[in-house]
Design a protein around this motif. Structure first.
Motif, short mmCIF file in Angstrom:
data_model
loop_
_atom_site.label_atom_id
_atom_site.label_comp_id
_atom_site.label_asym_id
_atom_site.label_seq_id
_atom_site.Cartn_x
_atom_site.Cartn_y
_atom_site.Cartn_z
N UNK A 26 0.81 25.15 -2.75
CA UNK A 26 -0.45 25.87 -2.51
C UNK A 26 -1.32 25.15 -1.48
N UNK A 27 -0.80 24.07 -0.92
CA UNK A 27 -1.56 23.28 0.06
C UNK A 27 -2.85 22.73 -0.55
N UNK A 28 -2.84 22.55 -1.86
CA UNK A 28 -4.06 22.04 -2.49
C UNK A 28 -4.22 20.54 -2.31
N UNK A 29 -3.08 19.89 -2.13
CA UNK A 29 -3.13 18.44 -1.92
C UNK A 29 -3.40 18.19 -0.44
N UNK A 30 -4.26 17.24 -0.17
CA UNK A 30 -4.59 16.94 1.22
C UNK A 30 -3.43 16.23 1.90
N UNK A 83 -1.33 -3.45 10.07
CA UNK A 83 -0.76 -4.50 10.90
C UNK A 83 0.76 -4.46 10.77
N UNK A 84 1.41 -5.14 11.69
CA UNK A 84 2.87 -5.04 11.76
C UNK A 84 3.53 -5.51 10.47
N UNK A 85 2.89 -6.43 9.77
CA UNK A 85 3.53 -7.00 8.58
C UNK A 85 3.14 -6.27 7.30
N UNK A 86 2.24 -5.31 7.42
CA UNK A 86 1.73 -4.66 6.21
C UNK A 86 1.88 -3.15 6.28
N UNK A 87 3.03 -2.72 6.72
CA UNK A 87 3.19 -1.28 6.88
C UNK A 87 3.17 -0.60 5.52
N UNK A 88 2.29 0.36 5.35
CA UNK A 88 2.23 1.07 4.07
C UNK A 88 3.47 1.94 3.87
N UNK A 89 3.66 2.32 2.64
CA UNK A 89 4.72 3.29 2.34
C UNK A 89 4.07 4.65 2.23
N UNK A 90 4.58 5.57 3.01
CA UNK A 90 4.03 6.93 2.99
C UNK A 90 4.90 7.78 2.08
N UNK A 91 4.29 8.44 1.11
CA UNK A 91 5.05 9.26 0.18
C UNK A 91 4.57 10.70 0.29
N UNK A 92 5.48 11.53 0.73
CA UNK A 92 5.16 12.95 0.87
C UNK A 92 5.40 13.66 -0.46
N UNK A 93 4.40 14.38 -0.92
CA UNK A 93 4.56 15.10 -2.18
C UNK A 93 4.49 16.59 -1.91
N UNK A 94 5.21 17.36 -2.71
CA UNK A 94 5.19 18.82 -2.49
C UNK A 94 3.85 19.41 -2.89
N UNK A 99 0.85 -1.18 0.00
CA UNK A 99 0.00 0.00 0.00
C UNK A 99 0.89 1.25 0.00
N UNK A 100 0.62 2.14 -0.92
CA UNK A 100 1.34 3.40 -0.97
C UNK A 100 0.34 4.52 -0.70
N UNK A 101 0.65 5.33 0.28
CA UNK A 101 -0.24 6.43 0.62
C UNK A 101 0.48 7.74 0.30
N UNK A 102 -0.16 8.56 -0.51
CA UNK A 102 0.46 9.80 -0.94
C UNK A 102 -0.31 10.99 -0.41
N UNK A 103 0.44 12.03 -0.10
CA UNK A 103 -0.20 13.25 0.37
C UNK A 103 0.85 14.27 0.77
N UNK A 104 0.35 15.38 1.20
CA UNK A 104 1.23 16.49 1.61
C UNK A 104 1.99 16.11 2.88
#
Lengths: 427, 272
Positions: A356-360, A342-353, A329-334
């Motif tokens: 304008x703070x338009x991205x949540x 769960x401990x074995x399914x940690x998502x990857x968090x991707x911070x995007x620029x 699972x990849x989660x993208x956001x500001x």
């Protein structure tokens, strides 16, 4: 014989049907729903114990595997039990048992001056003791007076420390408060002092331990039972004694006919503070834990599959220059965050620029697809403020609906706004 | 990873009704734990104490912040094994149908994609909250019967607050079920103030009151004390335990945090 005030009784949820009437309790086994319904209709229409017995026995005994009828007439309590039902009566400190097990017909007993009744019906379905007035309920056990879900001090050895709680005006020698009130003395004094309307004493109950309950009623084997402190049973036929915890001492001859407010179902908080105790009520209690196993996280309605795959199903090329493999699972956001993984399914968090703070902060999710989507990636807008636009090759642009996953084709472009887009490529 | 500077306060109280405090708390920056034990015969306080001991050892020994989830999962597993071993031992000694269990809510600073983040884990109904921009948000999701009922739409959140089964939990450390913890990963910057508490706090005061205290009391130690005092004021029906952690910044050295850690060790006297 009795006034219109319903008689509160305590019951534990179970399979048997229990018809709770003004001066009687009729219990029928789980397979006799028809009979229970008819009996309830009769009781509701004012039928007494005799009529009820006629009704129940009208179709013969053969199809009636079990039965319990406890009725009160004046000072006399009569019990008739058949089959699995066992009834325990407490009168003057003496216990009488009516046991229907192993009998061809039934067992019948009559006891005078009964103070408390416990009717055992069969396996419980778990759950808390509940209060009921006149009602048709499914129960494994019925107790009354309602206080007779024994409190911590219900044993005979309890210290007589609350004799002061006795009503000064009490005229009934039998209404010795039994010294068993478990509530703090001042509260008892208040309840006793306001004789016409002894309200339920809802003060903190000092730590009723489940173990104590087990001792007090040997047949209780459900660890989740908690004592219930409820207003006293003021049914005229019930005895006036307060043999168990929390019952305000009440005058045997009430000065006014309506001295007591029934604990209507609308009572805002019928549960005693003692019920707040979650000690001992672990997952090993009566609830089937399997009902509460982890549900699929992330996208409701989508079958949960392996959210971590051995090989990425896609590569996300961000217009900001980064590229991210979709092997989990990849989660993208500001400033994305991951919830409830769960401990074995940690998502990857991707911070995007997002100048304008338009991205949540947590904008969307891309994960390996499952089922029909197996082998490809699916995208879900996670309820972003400004939304997400998806352009798939050969298809018109679509706005993602929050929470609805969409399968991604290679070459798809996801636009998060604020000048940031993601191109979906084959791994 | 940069050093993260944390200020914290912790408070616990047996409450006004209970005789034993079965809650346990650990504040060993950057690791924080609240555990709410349950079970008679001292099972509860032993179980929660085991959780604190294990995480204290973990904090003392250090951990790889990039693998924090694994480390927490392993530590929880160790807790569970010890709790079960203890319960087994008690049963063997003839204590009867002995069981011991505990909730746990854990917070520690982790690293994700090179950035510092809070990793939270919970089992049971001890909660993690965050305060951000003056607003309090519950982060953890209770593992309780009523929470399940709320999620399946059977009852409303308001009804849950007074539901008779609101204290029946569906996951715990200890017992035969080997249920898993839920994990949460939050960017450090999205949390100004982190709160871990037992249901002796969250069950006694509502979120609004909690937010009022957390938003108005600047020092985390005072805030922790104030939360416990408020829970007692509201009736103190259960052991009340809370940890309040402020992220005050990132720095190369963290004098205050280090001093607080040493001071805590002296107070506890338990850490080597």
């Amino acid at each position: 014989m009795t006034d219109a005030v319903p008689t509160p009784r305590t019951y534990l949820p179970g399979e048997w049907y229990a018809v709770l009437g003004p001066s009687l309790v009729l219990a029928l086994p789980p397979d006799r729903r028809d009979l229970a319904a008819a009996a309830w209709a009769a009781v509701d229409a004012g039928a007494g114990a005799e009529e009820l017995l006629d009704l129940v026995l009208a179709s013969g005994l053969r199809d009636l595997a079990g039965l319990a009828l406890v009725s009160t007439d004046g000072d006399r309590t009569r019990v008739l039990v058949r089959g699995q039902a066992v009834c325990l009566l407490v009168a003057g400190g003496e216990e009488t048992v009516a046991d229907g097990r192993g009998l061809t017909t039934w067992a019948e007993v009559g006891v005078d001056g009964v103070e408390a009744v416990s009717l055992e019906l069969g396996p419980g379905s778990g759950g808390e003791p509940l209060l009921a007035g006149d009602a048709l309920v499914r129960a494994s056990r019925v107790l009354w007076p309602a206080e007779s879900v024994p409190g911590p001090a219900s044993g005979p050895a309890a210290p007589p420390s609350y004799a002061a709680g006795r009503l000064p005006g009490s005229t009934d020698p039998a209404s010795e408060p039994s010294s068993l009130l478990s509530s703090p003395a001042p509260a008892v004094a208040v309840a006793a002092g306001s004789a016409p309307a002894p309200e339920p004493v809802l003060d903190p109950d000092p730590e009723p331990e489940p173990d104590t309950i087990d001792q007090a009623v040997p047949s209780v084997d459900d660890p989740v039972i908690a004592p219930v402190d409820e207003p006293g049973d003021r049914d005229e036929d019930a005895l006036e004694t307060a043999p168990f915890a929390g019952m305000p001492a009440a005058p045997a001859v009430p000065p006014v006919p309506e001295p007591w407010t029934p604990p209507a179902p609308s009572a805002p908080e019928p549960w005693s503070p003692g019920a707040d105790d979650h000690d001992g009520r672990t997952q090993d209690g009566s609830w089937d834990v399997s009902e509460f196993q982890r549900r699929p996280h992330g996208i409701p309605g989508q079958p949960e599959g392996p959210s971590v795959t051995s090989r990425p199903v896609a590569v996300l090329q961000l217009s900001s220059g980064d590229s991210v493999e979709v092997d989990r699972v990849v989660i993208l956001g500001r400033a994305p965050e991951a919830r409830r993984f769960s401990a074995t399914e940690q998502p990857r968090l991707v911070t995007v620029p997002s100048p304008q703070q338009e991205i949540s902060s947590t904008h969307l999710e891309v994960r390996p697809g499952t089922g029909a989507d197996h082998g490809s990636a699916v995208v879900t807008d996670l309820g972003s403020t400004n939304g997400t636009v998806l352009v798939q090759p050969g298809l018109p642009a679509e706005s993602l609906k929050p929470g609805i996953p969409v399968q991604l084709l290679p070459g798809a472009v996801i636009d998060l706004g604020d000048g940031l887009s993601i191109t979906v490529a084959r791994p | 990873m940069r050093q993260v500077e944390l200020h914290h306060g912790a408070a616990t109280d047996v409450g006004l009704v209970r005789e034993v405090n079965e809650d346990a708390v650990l504040a060993a920056p950057p690791v924080f734990v609240v555990a709410d034990g349950m079970g008679g015969h001292e099972g509860g306080d032993v179980a929660s104490a085991i959780v604190v001991e294990e995480f204290a050892a973990m904090a003392e020994g250090g951990y790889d912040p990039a693998r924090a989830t694994e480390v927490v999962a392993r530590t929880l597993e160790a807790c569970r094994d010890r709790i079960e071993a203890y319960a087994e031992q008690q049963r063997a000694a003839g204590v009867g149908p002995f069981h011991a269990g505990t909730t746990a809510v854990v917070a520690l600073v982790a690293e994700h994609e090179g950035q510092p983040a809070w990793l939270l884990a919970n089992m049971g109904d001890s909660r993690a909250y965050r305060l951000h921009g003056g607003r309090l948000h519950q982060v953890s999701v209770d593992h309780s019967v009523v929470q399940e009922l709320v999620e399946t739409g059977v009852i409303t959140a308001d009804a849950a607050a007074v539901h008779p089964e609101r204290h029946v939990i569906t996951r715990a450390l200890g017992g035969t079920e080997r249920s898993e913890a839920d994990y949460f990963l939050l960017p450090l910057g999205s949390v100004e103030r982190l709160v871990l508490c037992s249901d002796g706090i969250s069950g006694m005061i509502d979120d609004e009151e909690m937010q009022g205290i957390l938003d108005s009391v600047p020092d985390p130690r005072d805030a922790a004390d104030a939360l416990v005092a408020a829970a007692l004021e509201a009736g103190g029906r259960d052991n009340a335990t809370v940890v309040v952690v402020d992220v005050v910044g990132s720095a190369e050295t963290s004098y205050d945090a280090e001093r607080q850690r040493l001071s805590l060790q002296q107070k506890l006297g338990a850490l080597p």
